[in-house]
Design a protein around this motif. Structure first.
Motif, short mmCIF file in Angstrom:
data_model
loop_
_atom_site.label_atom_id
_atom_site.label_comp_id
_atom_site.label_asym_id
_atom_site.label_seq_id
_atom_site.Cartn_x
_atom_site.Cartn_y
_atom_site.Cartn_z
N GLU A 145 1.53 -6.29 4.71
CA GLU A 145 1.80 -5.54 3.48
C GLU A 145 2.28 -4.13 3.81
O GLU A 145 2.00 -3.60 4.87
N GLN A 146 3.00 -3.54 2.85
CA GLN A 146 3.45 -2.17 2.99
C GLN A 146 2.49 -1.24 2.28
O GLN A 146 2.15 -1.48 1.12
N LYS A 147 2.07 -0.18 2.95
CA LYS A 147 1.25 0.87 2.33
C LYS A 147 2.18 2.07 2.14
O LYS A 147 2.64 2.67 3.10
N TRP A 148 2.48 2.39 0.87
CA TRP A 148 3.43 3.46 0.56
C TRP A 148 2.75 4.80 0.46
O TRP A 148 1.64 4.92 -0.04
N TYR A 149 3.44 5.80 0.96
CA TYR A 149 3.04 7.21 0.83
C TYR A 149 4.15 7.93 0.13
O TYR A 149 5.33 7.70 0.41
N LEU A 168 3.42 -0.44 7.85
CA LEU A 168 3.08 -1.85 7.72
C LEU A 168 1.63 -2.05 8.12
O LEU A 168 1.20 -1.62 9.18
N LEU A 169 0.87 -2.70 7.26
CA LEU A 169 -0.53 -3.01 7.55
C LEU A 169 -0.61 -4.27 8.41
O LEU A 169 0.36 -5.03 8.48
N PRO A 170 -1.73 -4.48 9.09
CA PRO A 170 -1.86 -5.67 9.95
C PRO A 170 -1.56 -6.99 9.23
O PRO A 170 -1.07 -7.94 9.83
N ASN A 171 -1.81 -7.03 7.92
CA ASN A 171 -1.55 -8.28 7.17
C ASN A 171 -0.09 -8.38 6.70
O ASN A 171 0.26 -9.30 5.97
#
Length: 103
Positions: free
Chosen positions: A96-100, A91-94
């Motif tokens: 949003e999800q950052k997928w790997y 989870l990013l600070p805003n």
């Protein structure tokens, strides 16, 4: 012997941390020493080097806890020095999800 008994009874080291936390800290110290050596020798970054660092960081740390998309905590096995097997995200600070994803 008393530290071993305390760990077995309470699941914590004598300093109040889990064995996993203790091992993770020890592994990070080892990896940082190795990194200093790599930098001094000016070794280029490579897939092999990344996997070596991963193996050092998770040495003797067999599992870790993740949270799935439903907020459930799940225990997963660590595969030190191996490429990931499943998709995951942070989870990013805003929010949003950052997928790997696996290679």
């Amino acid at each position: 012997l008393s530290e071993t008994r305390f760990y077995l009874e309470h699941g914590l080291t004598s300093k109040g941390h889990s064995l996993s936390e203790y091992l993770e800290t020890k592994n990070h110290a080892h990896a940082l020493e190795y990194l200093e050596k790599i930098v001094q020798e000016k070794e280029p970054l490579s897939g092999r080097l990344i996997k070596e660092f991963h193996a050092m960081l998770f040495d003797r740390n067999e599992t870790y806890v993740i949270e799935n998309e439903k907020g459930q905590k799940i225990t997963k096995n660590v595969l030190p020095g191996k490429y990931k097997q499943e998709d995951n995200y942070v989870l990013l600070p805003n929010g949003e999800q950052k997928w790997y994803v696996p290679f």
